[in-house]
Design a protein around this motif. Structure first.
Motif, PDB file in Angstrom:
ATOM      1  N   LEU A 246       4.086 -11.292   7.145  1.00 33.21           N
ATOM      2  CA  LEU A 246       2.759 -10.739   7.417  1.00 33.21           C
ATOM      3  C   LEU A 246       2.682  -9.283   6.962  1.00 33.21           C
ATOM      4  CD1 LEU A 246       2.099 -12.178  10.997  1.00 33.21           C
ATOM      5  CD2 LEU A 246       1.010 -12.911   8.866  1.00 33.21           C
ATOM      6  N   PHE A 247       3.742  -8.544   7.200  1.00 28.90           N
ATOM      7  CA  PHE A 247       3.806  -7.136   6.810  1.00 28.90           C
ATOM      8  C   PHE A 247       3.737  -6.985   5.291  1.00 28.90           C
ATOM      9  CE2 PHE A 247       6.644  -3.563   5.589  1.00 28.90           C
ATOM     10  CZ  PHE A 247       5.911  -2.507   6.105  1.00 28.90           C
ATOM     11  N   ILE A 248       4.477  -7.818   4.573  1.00 27.28           N
ATOM     12  CA  ILE A 248       4.473  -7.748   3.116  1.00 27.28           C
ATOM     13  C   ILE A 248       3.111  -8.131   2.562  1.00 27.28           C
ATOM     14  CG2 ILE A 248       5.388  -8.840   1.018  1.00 27.28           C
ATOM     15  CD1 ILE A 248       8.106  -8.965   2.426  1.00 27.28           C
ATOM     16  N   GLY A 249       2.539  -9.226   3.052  1.00 29.38           N
ATOM     17  CA  GLY A 249       1.277  -9.717   2.514  1.00 29.38           C
ATOM     18  C   GLY A 249       0.078  -8.864   2.857  1.00 29.38           C
ATOM     19  N   ALA A 250       0.129  -8.173   4.005  1.00 29.28           N
ATOM     20  CA  ALA A 250      -1.023  -7.396   4.444  1.00 29.28           C
ATOM     21  C   ALA A 250      -0.943  -5.926   4.072  1.00 29.28           C
ATOM     22  CB  ALA A 250      -1.187  -7.516   5.964  1.00 29.28           C
ATOM     23  N   ILE A 251       0.270  -5.368   4.041  1.00 32.03           N
ATOM     24  CA  ILE A 251       0.395  -3.913   3.901  1.00 32.03           C
ATOM     25  C   ILE A 251       1.302  -3.483   2.754  1.00 32.03           C
ATOM     26  CG2 ILE A 251       1.081  -1.778   5.066  1.00 32.03           C
ATOM     27  CD1 ILE A 251       0.476  -3.211   7.732  1.00 32.03           C
ATOM     28  N   LEU A 252       2.590  -3.831   2.827  1.00 30.66           N
ATOM     29  CA  LEU A 252       3.569  -3.249   1.917  1.00 30.66           C
ATOM     30  C   LEU A 252       3.231  -3.502   0.455  1.00 30.66           C
ATOM     31  CD1 LEU A 252       6.332  -1.708   2.002  1.00 30.66           C
ATOM     32  CD2 LEU A 252       7.382  -3.919   1.517  1.00 30.66           C
ATOM     33  N   TYR A 253       3.055  -4.747   0.092  1.00 31.73           N
ATOM     34  CA  TYR A 253       2.779  -5.083  -1.304  1.00 31.73           C
ATOM     35  C   TYR A 253       1.380  -4.646  -1.754  1.00 31.73           C
ATOM     36  CZ  TYR A 253       1.987  -7.839  -5.509  1.00 31.73           C
ATOM     37  OH  TYR A 253       1.659  -8.225  -6.778  1.00 31.73           O
ATOM     38  N   PRO A 254       0.324  -4.937  -0.998  1.00 33.21           N
ATOM     39  CA  PRO A 254      -1.018  -4.577  -1.475  1.00 33.21           C
ATOM     40  C   PRO A 254      -1.240  -3.085  -1.684  1.00 33.21           C
ATOM     41  CG  PRO A 254      -1.155  -6.191   0.295  1.00 33.21           C
ATOM     42  CD  PRO A 254       0.267  -5.718   0.246  1.00 33.21           C
ATOM     43  N   VAL A 255      -0.651  -2.256  -0.834  1.00 40.65           N
ATOM     44  CA  VAL A 255      -0.869  -0.812  -0.962  1.00 40.65           C
ATOM     45  C   VAL A 255      -0.296  -0.289  -2.283  1.00 40.65           C
ATOM     46  CG1 VAL A 255      -0.271   1.458  -0.026  1.00 40.65           C
ATOM     47  CG2 VAL A 255      -1.033  -0.367   1.512  1.00 40.65           C
ATOM     48  N   PHE A 256       0.970  -0.586  -2.540  1.00 46.32           N
ATOM     49  CA  PHE A 256       1.547  -0.124  -3.806  1.00 46.32           C
ATOM     50  C   PHE A 256       0.880  -0.828  -4.988  1.00 46.32           C
ATOM     51  CE2 PHE A 256       4.834   0.130  -7.165  1.00 46.32           C
ATOM     52  CZ  PHE A 256       4.980   1.518  -7.195  1.00 46.32           C
ATOM     53  N   GLY A 257       0.522  -2.095  -4.804  1.00 48.95           N
ATOM     54  CA  GLY A 257      -0.178  -2.821  -5.859  1.00 48.95           C
ATOM     55  C   GLY A 257      -1.512  -2.193  -6.204  1.00 48.95           C
ATOM     56  N   CYS A 258      -2.213  -1.668  -5.208  1.00 44.67           N
ATOM     57  CA  CYS A 258      -3.472  -0.972  -5.467  1.00 44.67           C
ATOM     58  C   CYS A 258      -3.228   0.286  -6.285  1.00 44.67           C
ATOM     59  CB  CYS A 258      -4.149  -0.611  -4.135  1.00 44.67           C
ATOM     60  SG  CYS A 258      -5.622   0.430  -4.312  1.00 44.67           S
ATOM     61  N   TRP A 259      -2.186   1.020  -5.939  1.00 40.81           N
ATOM     62  CA  TRP A 259      -1.895   2.265  -6.640  1.00 40.81           C
ATOM     63  C   TRP A 259      -1.625   2.048  -8.128  1.00 40.81           C
ATOM     64  CZ3 TRP A 259       2.237   4.487  -2.715  1.00 40.81           C
ATOM     65  CH2 TRP A 259       1.590   4.765  -1.505  1.00 40.81           C
ATOM     66  N   VAL A 260      -1.043   0.900  -8.467  1.00 44.72           N
ATOM     67  CA  VAL A 260      -0.621   0.665  -9.857  1.00 44.72           C
ATOM     68  C   VAL A 260      -1.557  -0.288 -10.593  1.00 44.72           C
ATOM     69  CG1 VAL A 260       1.267  -0.137 -11.332  1.00 44.72           C
ATOM     70  CG2 VAL A 260       1.784   1.061  -9.197  1.00 44.72           C
ATOM     71  N   TRP A 261      -1.964  -1.382  -9.948  1.00 40.87           N
ATOM     72  CA  TRP A 261      -2.754  -2.419 -10.624  1.00 40.87           C
ATOM     73  C   TRP A 261      -4.214  -2.468 -10.193  1.00 40.87           C
ATOM     74  CZ3 TRP A 261       1.225  -7.038 -10.118  1.00 40.87           C
ATOM     75  CH2 TRP A 261       2.234  -6.864 -11.066  1.00 40.87           C
ATOM     76  N   GLY A 262      -4.524  -1.892  -9.056  1.00 41.74           N
ATOM     77  CA  GLY A 262      -5.894  -1.964  -8.551  1.00 41.74           C
ATOM     78  C   GLY A 262      -6.755  -0.795  -8.960  1.00 41.74           C
ATOM     79  N   GLY A 263      -6.323  -0.044  -9.968  1.00 44.06           N
ATOM     80  CA  GLY A 263      -7.073   1.127 -10.408  1.00 44.06           C
ATOM     81  C   GLY A 263      -6.793   2.357  -9.586  1.00 44.06           C
ATOM     82  N   GLY A 264      -5.731   2.314  -8.754  1.00 46.35           N
ATOM     83  CA  GLY A 264      -5.393   3.412  -7.868  1.00 46.35           C
ATOM     84  C   GLY A 264      -4.795   4.624  -8.564  1.00 46.35           C
ATOM     85  N   TRP A 265      -4.442   5.599  -7.759  1.00 50.69           N
ATOM     86  CA  TRP A 265      -4.097   6.940  -8.252  1.00 50.69           C
ATOM     87  C   TRP A 265      -2.903   6.978  -9.192  1.00 50.69           C
ATOM     88  CZ3 TRP A 265       0.444   9.713  -7.008  1.00 50.69           C
ATOM     89  CH2 TRP A 265       1.296   9.080  -6.095  1.00 50.69           C
ATOM     90  N   MET A 266      -1.893   6.127  -8.986  1.00 52.20           N
ATOM     91  CA  MET A 266      -0.719   6.187  -9.861  1.00 52.20           C
ATOM     92  C   MET A 266      -1.050   5.730 -11.281  1.00 52.20           C
ATOM     93  SD  MET A 266       2.423   4.973  -7.396  1.00 52.20           S
ATOM     94  CE  MET A 266       3.564   4.898  -8.789  1.00 52.20           C
ATOM     95  N   SER A 267      -1.936   4.758 -11.384  1.00 53.93           N
ATOM     96  CA  SER A 267      -2.324   4.282 -12.720  1.00 53.93           C
ATOM     97  C   SER A 267      -3.152   5.316 -13.467  1.00 53.93           C
ATOM     98  CB  SER A 267      -3.117   2.980 -12.605  1.00 53.93           C
ATOM     99  OG  SER A 267      -4.388   3.199 -12.002  1.00 53.93           O
ATOM    100  N   GLN A 268      -3.727   6.256 -12.748  1.00 51.09           N
ATOM    101  CA  GLN A 268      -4.635   7.237 -13.362  1.00 51.09           C
ATOM    102  C   GLN A 268      -3.995   8.607 -13.580  1.00 51.09           C
ATOM    103  OE1 GLN A 268      -7.670   6.121 -14.464  1.00 51.09           O
ATOM    104  NE2 GLN A 268      -6.737   4.201 -13.778  1.00 51.09           N
ATOM    105  N   LEU A 269      -2.675   8.704 -13.416  1.00 51.70           N
ATOM    106  CA  LEU A 269      -2.005   9.991 -13.595  1.00 51.70           C
ATOM    107  C   LEU A 269      -2.077  10.497 -15.040  1.00 51.70           C
ATOM    108  CD1 LEU A 269       1.151   9.546 -11.313  1.00 51.70           C
ATOM    109  CD2 LEU A 269      -0.820  11.050 -10.939  1.00 51.70           C
ATOM    110  N   GLY A 270      -2.355   9.617 -15.975  1.00 48.00           N
ATOM    111  CA  GLY A 270      -2.567  10.066 -17.352  1.00 48.00           C
ATOM    112  C   GLY A 270      -3.868  10.833 -17.483  1.00 48.00           C
ATOM    113  N   ASN A 271      -4.900  10.399 -16.758  1.00 47.40           N
ATOM    114  CA  ASN A 271      -6.195  11.067 -16.791  1.00 47.40           C
ATOM    115  C   ASN A 271      -6.222  12.319 -15.927  1.00 47.40           C
ATOM    116  OD1 ASN A 271      -7.784   9.128 -18.422  1.00 47.40           O
ATOM    117  ND2 ASN A 271      -7.356   7.722 -16.750  1.00 47.40           N
TER     118      ASN A 271
END
Length: 555
Positions: A246-271
């Motif tokens: 439940l922890f992985i599916g609800a919090i751990l994976y989605p949060v980092f996934g947002c940062w990299v694949w969901g258009g989040g801040w880590m993916s935009q460090l080039g801009n």
């Protein structure tokens, strides 16, 4: 005691579902949002029709009047409008072409997603075969339950947290762009930290394009959930394992996934920071594998080693695999599924880079396996089939991030590096840190996942990914059409951001997991009793042994 554990688990499930409902109720409603298209009848039109170079049939109006090429772009747009007015049949035909293009990519993405889903069978066989016979049923139950409960959490809140704002910075054009998912719950613009639409996959997520994305991405999340099984098995209680999922599916994976694949801040460090194309991970060396592997490390530390794993002198004792047939069969099923994992991450058959991705994936697998096999042969005098299999998986994990951006030669080298890392990682965990990792999951997925993210920053050759994460669409490093580029090909900043990103992944996965479950374990032990562990978890935990005939013969 059992009833209390069940009540705690039930409370955790209710909490996840309630959180999703509350998030839905707090979403803003503007009344002018793009309407979802659950039937798929308006997804894909002339704006989706592009040529081999990615140039759209439709020439948009330029918006930046200060741009040096504004006049030319305005002229091109006006000419397009004039031609379209003269040839309405051509425009209508372009609508059909765009729809068929998206439909083709729908089919590709769904089918590759099914391949990734089948990897669950590979994980189940691999992990079951690697453990002792008395815990075989336990391993199978963990693998089965992982899919069910991690999916429940992802359905309720995880998908929205990860992709609820993907249309803002990372709209997946190959499958229609998912324009309805456009709100960050935390952050905004180029600094998004948490998606805010799509809870329970309803409302804006009840859309044909969104559902294709959801199917493909949920099986990636499940992979992270399976990874922990190989490290925490043979000693964890069932209720605490379900809480982990439940922890992985609800919090751990989605949060980092947002940062990299969901258009989040880590993916935009080039801009935002001028760091290459921002953090890049094509198919999940870090987003999926390192997240799962480093999470497994934290859980293994909290649980402690299995009884008898380390002798009085501190030296590790081997617990031989009980079924090598399962191990090898599971490994090849995983290799097969990886043909969906990596090539499928284009989200489109119309992206012909899929051929390069596929061959790179296989080359890294075989070089990783050969390296691990030969290293073990050299060090211990005999080859070990389980390490040969782990070497293959290590190569697959390490190539997953850079697979689209490197040449076959580089893929082969990355596999060699992964084969060495997995062997050294296993020996390091057993002899130095004393972390008990029954299936080598920490080394395979955690260490080699981080390696994969860094290798992208070394070996990416610039032949693919022009405009990735919104950087360098016209030109990059002074060259038109140049894509994601690593250190060995002239881009120091991309290497820097890859090291930073991989480090953030490790810190997030370990830190969040350790803090949360250290607290849980302090309230109630997550580990089975000594008597249960010595007997084997099959019957005490589940009431059914994997090999009931053994009890008959013993009697």
């Amino acid at each position: 005691m059992i009833l209390n554990s069940q009540k705690r688990l039930s409370s955790a499930i209710v909490l996840v579902l309630t959180a999703g409902m509350l998030a839905v109720s707090t979403l803003p409603c503007t009344g002018q949002e793009t309407k979802p298209d659950p039937a798929g009848v308006v997804t894909g039109d002339r704006t989706s029709a592009v040529d081999a170079g990615g140039n759209s049939f439709v020439v948009p109006d330029p918006t930046d009047k200060t741009a040096p090429d504004y006049a030319q772009k305005k002229k091109d747009s006006d000419e397009y409008k004039a031609q379209a007015a003269k040839e309405p049949l051509a425009v209508k035909l372009a609508d059909t072409v765009g729809h068929v293009r998206v439909a083709t990519n729908f089919a590709w993405t769904l089918n590759t997603g099914y391949l990734v889903l089948f990897m669950q069978a590979g994980f189940a066989l691999l992990t079951c075969g690697l453990v002792r016979k008395k815990n075989a049923g336990h391993l199978m139950m963990l693998n089965f339950a992982a899919y069910v409960f991690a999916f429940l959490a992802y359905y309720a809140v995880g998908y929205a947290f990860q992709f609820g704002a993907i249309a803002v910075n990372a709209a997946p054009g190959n499958i229609g762009g998912v324009p309805t998912l456009d709100h960050f719950l935390l952050g905004k613009g180029l600094w998004g930290f948490l998606g805010g639409k799509g809870f329970f996959m309803t409302g804006p997520a009840y859309d044909a394009s969104s559902n294709v994305l959801a199917l493909f991405e949920v099986v990636f999340m499940e992979t992270a959930g399976y990874i922990i099984v190989g490290s925490i098995c043979e000693r964890i209680t069932f209720w605490s394992f379900l809480l982990c999922e439940l922890f992985i599916g609800a919090i751990l994976y989605p949060v980092f996934g947002c940062w990299v694949w969901g258009g989040g801040w880590m993916s935009q460090l080039g801009n935002t920071m001028g760091l290459g194309h921002g953090y890049v991970d094509f198919a999940g060396s870090t987003v999926v594998h390192a997240t799962g592997g480093i999470c497994a490390m934290a859980l293994s530390i909290i649980l402690g080693p299995r009884l008898g794993k380390f002798g009085p002198d501190g030296k590790p004792r081997p617990f031989p695999a009980h079924n090598l047939v399962y191990v090898v069969t599971g490994t090849f099923i995983l290799l097969f599924g990886w043909m969906g994992f990596n090539p499928g991450s284009t989200l489109g058959a119309t992206d012909l880079r899929i051929s390069v991705v596929a061959i790179n994936t296989n080359l890294a697998a075989i070089s990783g396996s050969a390296t691990a096999m030969l290293f073990w042969y050299w060090k211990f005098g005999k080859p070990d089939v389980t390490m040969a299999c782990n070497g293959m998986l290590a190569g697959l994990v390490a190539i997953t991030a850079p697979c689209a951006f490197v040449s076959p030669t580089s893929a082969f080298i990355i596999g060699i590096l992964a084969g060495l890392v997995v062997c050294l990682g296993v020996l390091f965990n057993e002899n130095v840190t004393k972390i008990d990792d029954p299936c080598g999951a920490i080394s395979v997925h955690g260490f080699c996942g981080l390696l994969g993210g860094i290798c992208l920053g070394l070996f990416a050759d610039g032949t693919y990914g022009a405009g990735w994460n919104g950087v360098g669409a016209a030109s990059y490093l002074g060259q038109a059409g140049k894509g994601v580029t690593g250190l060995f090909y002239g881009d120091t900043k991309q290497f820097l951001v890859q090291v930073i990103g991989a480090s953030i992944c490790a810190a997030w996965a370990f830190g969040a997991t350790f803090v949360f479950f250290k607290t849980v374990n302090a309230v109630k032990s997550m580990r089975v009793s000594k008597e249960v562990e010595e007997e084997g978890l099959d019957v005490p935990e589940f009431g059914l042994g994997a090999y009931p005939e053994d009890a008959v013969h013993a009697a």
